[in-house]
Design a protein around this motif. Structure first.
Motif, short mmCIF file in Angstrom:
data_model
loop_
_atom_site.label_atom_id
_atom_site.label_comp_id
_atom_site.label_asym_id
_atom_site.label_seq_id
_atom_site.Cartn_x
_atom_site.Cartn_y
_atom_site.Cartn_z
N ARG A 66 30.24 22.84 5.18
CA ARG A 66 28.82 22.85 4.88
C ARG A 66 28.35 21.46 4.43
O ARG A 66 27.32 20.96 4.86
CB ARG A 66 28.49 23.89 3.80
N LYS A 67 29.14 20.82 3.56
CA LYS A 67 28.79 19.47 3.09
C LYS A 67 28.79 18.47 4.24
O LYS A 67 27.91 17.61 4.32
CB LYS A 67 29.79 19.02 2.01
N THR A 70 25.66 19.07 6.26
CA THR A 70 24.48 18.62 5.51
C THR A 70 24.38 17.10 5.57
O THR A 70 23.30 16.54 5.82
CB THR A 70 24.56 19.08 4.04
N GLY A 74 21.45 15.04 7.38
CA GLY A 74 20.68 14.04 6.60
C GLY A 74 20.78 12.66 7.23
O GLY A 74 19.81 11.93 7.28
N PRO A 81 23.10 10.56 1.73
CA PRO A 81 23.69 11.70 1.02
C PRO A 81 23.54 11.55 -0.48
O PRO A 81 23.69 10.46 -1.03
CB PRO A 81 25.18 11.65 1.40
#
Length: 83
Positions: A66-67, A70, A74, A81
């Motif tokens: 998930r990170k 993301t 981004g 980040p």
């Protein structure tokens, strides 16, 4: 001049006529070996086994993924980040 030759024979007879080896025994052995290997590895593609392998890292792998997504999303939008 046109000539037409029609030969009616089985594949085994054609191989013998052309001097090619009979590979039926080798083919049968290979098929049996492939069947054994497929049956032995069939357990690895069972849905339960796949999920167990994928979830071996627990929630950590899911959170890391998930990170990663993301951060990638981004980065595609020009956002740094964590900020």
């Amino acid at each position: 001049m046109k000539a037409k030759l029609e030969v009616d024979c089985s594949p085994a007879e054609a191989r013998a006529f052309l001097g090619l080896p009979d590979v039926a025994a080798l083919n049968d052995h290979m098929v049996q070996e492939m069947k054994k290997r497929l049956e032995a590895n069939m357990a690895l593609v069972a849905p339960e086994e796949l999920m167990r392998n994928w979830m071996a890292f627990g929630g950590q792998a899911t959170e890391q993924f998930r990170k990663l997504m993301t951060a990638a999303a981004g980065g595609a939008q020009g956002v740094k980040p964590g900020g």
